[in-house]
Design a protein around this motif. Structure first.
Motif, short mmCIF file in Angstrom:
data_model
loop_
_atom_site.label_atom_id
_atom_site.label_comp_id
_atom_site.label_asym_id
_atom_site.label_seq_id
_atom_site.Cartn_x
_atom_site.Cartn_y
_atom_site.Cartn_z
N LYS A 218 4.31 14.94 9.00
CA LYS A 218 5.19 15.45 7.94
C LYS A 218 4.47 16.27 6.88
CE LYS A 218 8.99 13.66 9.50
NZ LYS A 218 10.07 14.55 10.00
N PRO A 308 2.39 20.16 7.49
CA PRO A 308 2.96 19.37 8.60
C PRO A 308 2.53 19.91 9.95
CG PRO A 308 4.64 20.76 7.57
CD PRO A 308 3.42 20.85 6.71
N ASP A 377 12.21 11.06 12.44
CA ASP A 377 13.11 11.15 11.30
C ASP A 377 14.00 9.92 11.16
OD1 ASP A 377 12.29 13.83 10.57
OD2 ASP A 377 13.38 14.51 12.33
N LYS A 402 6.47 19.22 14.18
CA LYS A 402 6.56 20.63 13.79
C LYS A 402 5.29 21.35 14.25
CE LYS A 402 7.32 23.60 9.76
NZ LYS A 402 6.18 24.50 9.97
#
Length: 457
Positions: A218, A308, A377, A402
């Protein structure tokens, strides 16, 4: 490393056969005239010729070379007018539009069109290559040229002040001043002068930083304490007590250089006592904190921005947070933070993809349904198709990590395990028995799979 042979002729013409080792600079011969005064120092230097065996043509007092790829000074994204999330299609489209706009043949009125056209090409070379783009996104601008330097090569002739490197910056990307400095131990090579105020950059430093799995996924901000070499505050880097002054070096007489005999000539080299500064700190005048060095190790807190998508071994650059130069003046080096990522108890990561295991009850495996599984998430619903078998893998698109410096995500792969109940209620057992009986009847009514082939044999 450099290997060289210097021979001085009676006519005071010097031939230097220069063979760079460990670089792409071709071998070459540099010749010049020199004259010495009584003290043995050069008072006149005249470069008269250059000969290279591969890339360069020898011309007396006029030299030319192909310009090496230069360092792109501007942000390539800004040059092309695109964002960092631009796709390859966006990059190509922006490039063709600007290349057409600034092409010298189609934009003859704009005097700066050629320079803009070159910048557009250089920016496209970086952003169209995935590896170069990733390196730029992570580490910032870096030179594409193995040597750097300017792009011209002209003759040089200076008298009465020593050797000057004007016009030599483009020869294969190195500086003629570097050549003489490496051979004779001093930058500039021949000019007798003190080296006070030497300009150089400090060293880069590297420290490790351990972050947990989710911080790497993150992104995060971490404050770390480092101990770089920094300027001594009480003496402002001079190494002197308050009210004290430096005195001329007794070994070099304040020039910062001493004479060294090389073959048949005397050439100046930096004074080992004063490090080429020409001055020293007399006894009793040293700063008590740094002991005359002008440099100390200090504790400093810096903030590290972890983007991230980073992974184990990634290095994050913090500009200007490295060591200050030990001598002279110049910018501090950079700090590189090497990341170590702790493993997760739930997720396994491969690049930008995430892998987990999940169990499903027998009835959902047979009839289908939905289960909830952990994701980066939080929990999310996963549909189970009827007839799912153990070790089947379901893919959850864009639920992975990501991709570093991109607006894109990997996938999450869920490996399913069918859970067989250990204890059943009487009703469940009855239903299961009925299912077994029904399955047995179905199997008995079907012909053997290999009946036809068995009859033929």
């Amino acid at each position: 490393m450099l290997s060289s042979r210097v021979s001085l002729h009676t006519s005071r013409k010097i031939l230097l056969n220069y063979q760079p080792i460990g670089s792409r600079v071709p071998p070459f011969t540099l010749s010049w005239y020199a004259s010495w005064d009584i003290a043995g120092y050069t008072s006149r230097i005249e470069v008269i010729g250059l000969r290279s065996s591969t890339c360069f043509d020898e011309q007396k007092r006029a030299f030319h070379s192909t310009a090496p790829t230069r360092e792109l000074k501007e942000d390539p994204y800004k040059v092309l007018g695109i964002s960092k999330s631009a796709t390859k299609s966006d990059i190509k489209k922006a490039y063709f539009q600007l290349a057409k706009k600034y092409h010298p043949d189609s934009n003859k009125e704009d005097e700066g069109a050629h320079e803009k056209f070159v910048k557009v090409q250089e920016a496209y070379q970086i952003l169209s290559d995935d590896k170069k783009r990733a390196d730029y996104d992570q580490f910032g601008r870096s030179s594409e040229s193995p040597f750097g330097g300017s792009h011209g090569f002209k003759s040089a002739r200076h008298a009465g002040g020593g050797f000057h490197s004007e016009g030599f910056e483009g020869f294969g990307g190195f500086n003629a001043e570097d050549i003489f400095g490496n051979i004779f131990g001093t930058r500039g090579g021949f000019q007798r002068k003190a080296h006070r105020g030497v300009y150089q950059s400090g060293n880069n430093t590297e420290v490790p930083l351990t972050i947990d799995f989710m911080e790497a996924v993150k992104g995060t901000k971490r404050n770390i304490t480092i101990t770089p070499i920094s300027t001594c505050e009480p003496c402002k880097g001079e190494g002197l007590k308050a009210g004290k002054k430096k005195e001329p070096c007794t070994q070099c007489g304040g020039t910062g250089q001493i004479s060294q005999a090389i073959n048949f000539g005397l050439f100046p080299t930096p004074c080992p006592s004063c490090h080429g500064e020409g001055v020293y700190i007399p006894p009793g005048s040293k700063c008590s904190l740094c002991d005359g060095m002008g440099r100390v190790r200090s504790h400093k807190t810096v903030t590290v921005n972890v983007p991230p998508g980073v992974d184990e071994g990634v290095k994050i650059r913090v500009p200007g947070s490295g060591d200050v130069p030990l001598y002279g003046k110049g910018p501090s080096g950079d700090l590189f933070v090497k990341l170590r990522v702790s493993a997760s108890k739930i997720f396994k990561r491969k690049g930008s993809d995430i892998y987990i295991d999940a169990t499903i009850p027998l009835h959902k495996a047979a009839l289908g349904g939905c289960i909830r599984v952990p994701t980066l998430d939080g929990e999310a619903e996963l549909k189970i198709p009827a007839g799912t078998q153990s070790d089947d893998i379901s893919v959850m698109r864009d639920r992975g990590v990501k991709i570093l410096n991109r607006e894109a995500y990997g996938n999450q792969y869920v490996k399913l395990k069918v859970e067989i109940p250990r204890n059943m209620t009487p009703k469940q057992r009855q239903l299961m028995q009925e299912f077994a009986n029904e399955e047995a009847n179905r199997q008995s009514t079907q012909p053997p799979k290999h009946a036809s082939s068995a009859g033929q044999t």
